[in-house]
Design a protein around this motif. Sequence first.
Motif, PDB file in Angstrom:
ATOM      1  N   LEU A 205       2.283  -9.020  -2.311  1.00 41.09           N
ATOM      2  CA  LEU A 205       2.754  -8.914  -3.763  1.00 41.09           C
ATOM      3  C   LEU A 205       2.840 -10.368  -4.455  1.00 41.09           C
ATOM      4  N   ILE A 206       3.176 -11.245  -3.579  1.00 43.36           N
ATOM      5  CA  ILE A 206       3.333 -12.550  -4.136  1.00 43.36           C
ATOM      6  C   ILE A 206       1.949 -13.019  -4.606  1.00 43.36           C
ATOM      7  N   ARG A 207       0.889 -12.686  -3.696  1.00 44.53           N
ATOM      8  CA  ARG A 207      -0.438 -13.011  -3.973  1.00 44.53           C
ATOM      9  C   ARG A 207      -0.948 -12.263  -5.447  1.00 44.53           C
ATOM     10  N   ILE A 208      -0.556 -10.931  -5.488  1.00 47.60           N
ATOM     11  CA  ILE A 208      -0.862 -10.426  -6.735  1.00 47.60           C
ATOM     12  C   ILE A 208      -0.261 -10.987  -7.967  1.00 47.60           C
ATOM     13  N   MET A 209       0.943 -11.299  -7.839  1.00 48.51           N
ATOM     14  CA  MET A 209       1.651 -11.830  -8.980  1.00 48.51           C
ATOM     15  C   MET A 209       1.209 -13.352  -9.356  1.00 48.51           C
ATOM     16  N   LYS A 210       0.826 -14.071  -8.325  1.00 53.20           N
ATOM     17  CA  LYS A 210      -0.033 -15.290  -8.587  1.00 53.20           C
ATOM     18  C   LYS A 210      -1.156 -15.246  -9.389  1.00 53.20           C
ATOM     19  N   ALA A 211      -2.206 -14.064  -8.878  1.00 50.23           N
ATOM     20  CA  ALA A 211      -3.383 -13.729  -9.556  1.00 50.23           C
ATOM     21  C   ALA A 211      -3.064 -13.456 -11.014  1.00 50.23           C
ATOM     22  N   VAL A 212      -1.888 -12.640 -11.390  1.00 46.80           N
ATOM     23  CA  VAL A 212      -1.417 -12.327 -12.624  1.00 46.80           C
ATOM     24  C   VAL A 212      -1.334 -13.609 -13.323  1.00 46.80           C
ATOM     25  N   GLU A 213      -0.595 -14.537 -13.031  1.00 45.43           N
ATOM     26  CA  GLU A 213      -0.141 -15.781 -13.678  1.00 45.43           C
ATOM     27  C   GLU A 213      -1.625 -16.594 -13.950  1.00 45.43           C
ATOM     28  N   GLU A 214      -2.329 -16.515 -12.955  1.00 42.76           N
ATOM     29  CA  GLU A 214      -3.752 -17.093 -13.231  1.00 42.76           C
ATOM     30  C   GLU A 214      -4.442 -16.662 -14.324  1.00 42.76           C
ATOM     31  N   HIS A 215      -4.588 -15.298 -14.521  1.00 39.27           N
ATOM     32  CA  HIS A 215      -5.267 -14.654 -15.512  1.00 39.27           C
ATOM     33  C   HIS A 215      -4.551 -14.905 -16.729  1.00 39.27           C
ATOM     34  N   GLU A 216      -3.456 -14.697 -16.746  1.00 36.22           N
ATOM     35  CA  GLU A 216      -2.374 -14.998 -18.076  1.00 36.22           C
ATOM     36  C   GLU A 216      -2.699 -16.531 -18.401  1.00 36.22           C
ATOM     37  N   HIS A 217      -2.597 -17.600 -17.506  1.00 33.68           N
ATOM     38  CA  HIS A 217      -2.901 -18.688 -17.942  1.00 33.68           C
ATOM     39  C   HIS A 217      -4.182 -19.048 -18.547  1.00 33.68           C
TER      40      HIS A 217
ATOM     41  N   ALA B  90     -10.626   0.697 -16.244  1.00 37.51           N
ATOM     42  CA  ALA B  90     -11.448   1.857 -16.206  1.00 37.51           C
ATOM     43  C   ALA B  90     -12.708   1.838 -16.947  1.00 37.51           C
ATOM     44  N   GLU B  91     -12.428   1.647 -18.154  1.00 33.17           N
ATOM     45  CA  GLU B  91     -13.352   1.732 -19.376  1.00 33.17           C
ATOM     46  C   GLU B  91     -14.569   0.517 -18.756  1.00 33.17           C
ATOM     47  N   ALA B  92     -13.982  -0.644 -18.622  1.00 28.91           N
ATOM     48  CA  ALA B  92     -14.675  -1.899 -18.447  1.00 28.91           C
ATOM     49  C   ALA B  92     -15.615  -1.437 -17.106  1.00 28.91           C
ATOM     50  N   VAL B  93     -15.057  -0.921 -16.203  1.00 22.19           N
ATOM     51  CA  VAL B  93     -15.968  -0.604 -15.210  1.00 22.19           C
ATOM     52  C   VAL B  93     -17.043   0.415 -15.360  1.00 22.19           C
ATOM     53  N   ILE B  94     -16.576   1.663 -16.087  1.00 17.01           N
ATOM     54  CA  ILE B  94     -17.456   2.584 -16.384  1.00 17.01           C
ATOM     55  C   ILE B  94     -18.467   2.074 -17.202  1.00 17.01           C
TER      56      ILE B  94
ATOM     57  N   SER C 285     -11.905  -8.413 -19.409  1.00 13.90           N
ATOM     58  CA  SER C 285     -11.081  -9.815 -19.692  1.00 13.90           C
ATOM     59  C   SER C 285      -9.899 -10.192 -18.880  1.00 13.90           C
ATOM     60  N   ARG C 286      -9.598 -11.628 -19.011  1.00 15.08           N
ATOM     61  CA  ARG C 286      -8.480 -11.936 -18.315  1.00 15.08           C
ATOM     62  C   ARG C 286      -7.075 -11.042 -18.494  1.00 15.08           C
ATOM     63  N   LYS C 287      -7.019 -10.882 -19.874  1.00 15.79           N
ATOM     64  CA  LYS C 287      -5.828  -9.896 -20.355  1.00 15.79           C
ATOM     65  C   LYS C 287      -5.954  -8.495 -19.693  1.00 15.79           C
ATOM     66  N   ILE C 288      -7.075  -8.138 -19.604  1.00 22.01           N
ATOM     67  CA  ILE C 288      -7.075  -6.644 -18.983  1.00 22.01           C
ATOM     68  C   ILE C 288      -6.786  -6.737 -17.541  1.00 22.01           C
ATOM     69  N   MET C 289      -7.201  -7.910 -16.792  1.00 21.49           N
ATOM     70  CA  MET C 289      -6.928  -8.119 -15.396  1.00 21.49           C
ATOM     71  C   MET C 289      -5.573  -8.442 -15.224  1.00 21.49           C
ATOM     72  N   ALA C 290      -4.747  -9.350 -15.963  1.00 22.10           N
ATOM     73  CA  ALA C 290      -3.605  -9.316 -15.785  1.00 22.10           C
ATOM     74  C   ALA C 290      -2.677  -8.071 -15.979  1.00 22.10           C
ATOM     75  N   GLU C 291      -3.053  -7.429 -17.156  1.00 21.37           N
ATOM     76  CA  GLU C 291      -2.479  -6.056 -17.112  1.00 21.37           C
ATOM     77  C   GLU C 291      -2.658  -4.898 -15.859  1.00 21.37           C
ATOM     78  N   GLN C 292      -3.963  -5.024 -15.465  1.00 21.42           N
ATOM     79  CA  GLN C 292      -4.005  -4.347 -14.314  1.00 21.42           C
ATOM     80  C   GLN C 292      -3.544  -4.628 -12.909  1.00 21.42           C
ATOM     81  N   LEU C 293      -3.222  -5.869 -12.564  1.00 25.47           N
ATOM     82  CA  LEU C 293      -2.805  -6.482 -11.552  1.00 25.47           C
ATOM     83  C   LEU C 293      -1.295  -6.226 -11.753  1.00 25.47           C
ATOM     84  N   ARG C 294      -0.738  -6.481 -12.676  1.00 21.74           N
ATOM     85  CA  ARG C 294       0.653  -6.092 -12.946  1.00 21.74           C
ATOM     86  C   ARG C 294       1.030  -5.052 -12.594  1.00 21.74           C
TER      87      ARG C 294
END
Length: 283
Positions: A266-278, A124-128, A177-186
């Motif tokens: 849900l599988i697609r979301i977790m795949k995106a989490v893995e992509e951001h974490e990687h 939310a902070e990044a969006v604002i 950031s990629r880390k924020i995205m992974a946390e958000q999607l998780r």
Amino acid sequence: MVSPSPLDPTRSPAAFYGAELRRLREKAGLSQQELADLVFISGTYVSQLEKATRRPQEDLSRQLDAALSSDGHLERLHLLVRAMRRKQFAEYFVEAVEHELQARTILEYAPLVVPGLLQTRKYAEAVILAAQPMLDEEVLEERLMGRMERQTLIGDPARLLFWVVLDEAVLMRVVGSRKIMAEQLRHIAELATSRQIVVQVVEFGAGAHALLEGMISLMTFDDAPPLAYMESVNVGHVVDETSLVEKCRLAYDFVRTAALSQEASLIRIMKAVEEHEHACHPQ
């Protein structure tokens, strides 16, 4: 006798209002239903006011003051809540927030950004800040508090059914950031797994669909006609014309049919989490 759930009056102005309402009610020796009967509302409504899951209205605050002999105390607190709300949200969004609090279902399509009801604080902070990079720290904190406070609606499907369709772009666009995205999607995946929300994803491969032109939020209520809320850059408006709301609902239903199933989403979301974490920790 079951003890009432504790209230935290420091959480927000609305929470302070709710705590004061309970204090005055108990001082008067009234149950929630007894007070409700005096002002011609439901006991559930009083409970929602006390828990700050429903915002106070000026006329009702005046009636509650009369019933509780509180000399305008709640009406004055209502003014404080309203003033804070206008500091926390853009002027065009205030009406939509009021409707959110009373909705029984919210069906939302998000084409580019995670909906505010699901955003983590860092996302939310990044969006604002992306929209207002020079925003004062105090104002930023107020906006974040408002966004986080809205999320108290999420978590009880008996109170609110929240069904969101995310475009695949929401998963892939790096916000913060990629880390924020992974946390958000998780976070979204956890809400879906615990059955607090319903999530579907529309993949790019689905091609054109009925809501390509932007976000939409459809709300239904126990005692009022359904509404639609649409938003673009610095503009938002509530639609209450029945025929238009029906067309919006039909468009939303078409998009749901084009989306992945809940399980596949849900599988697609977790795949995106893995992509951001990687990407955060490449081999």
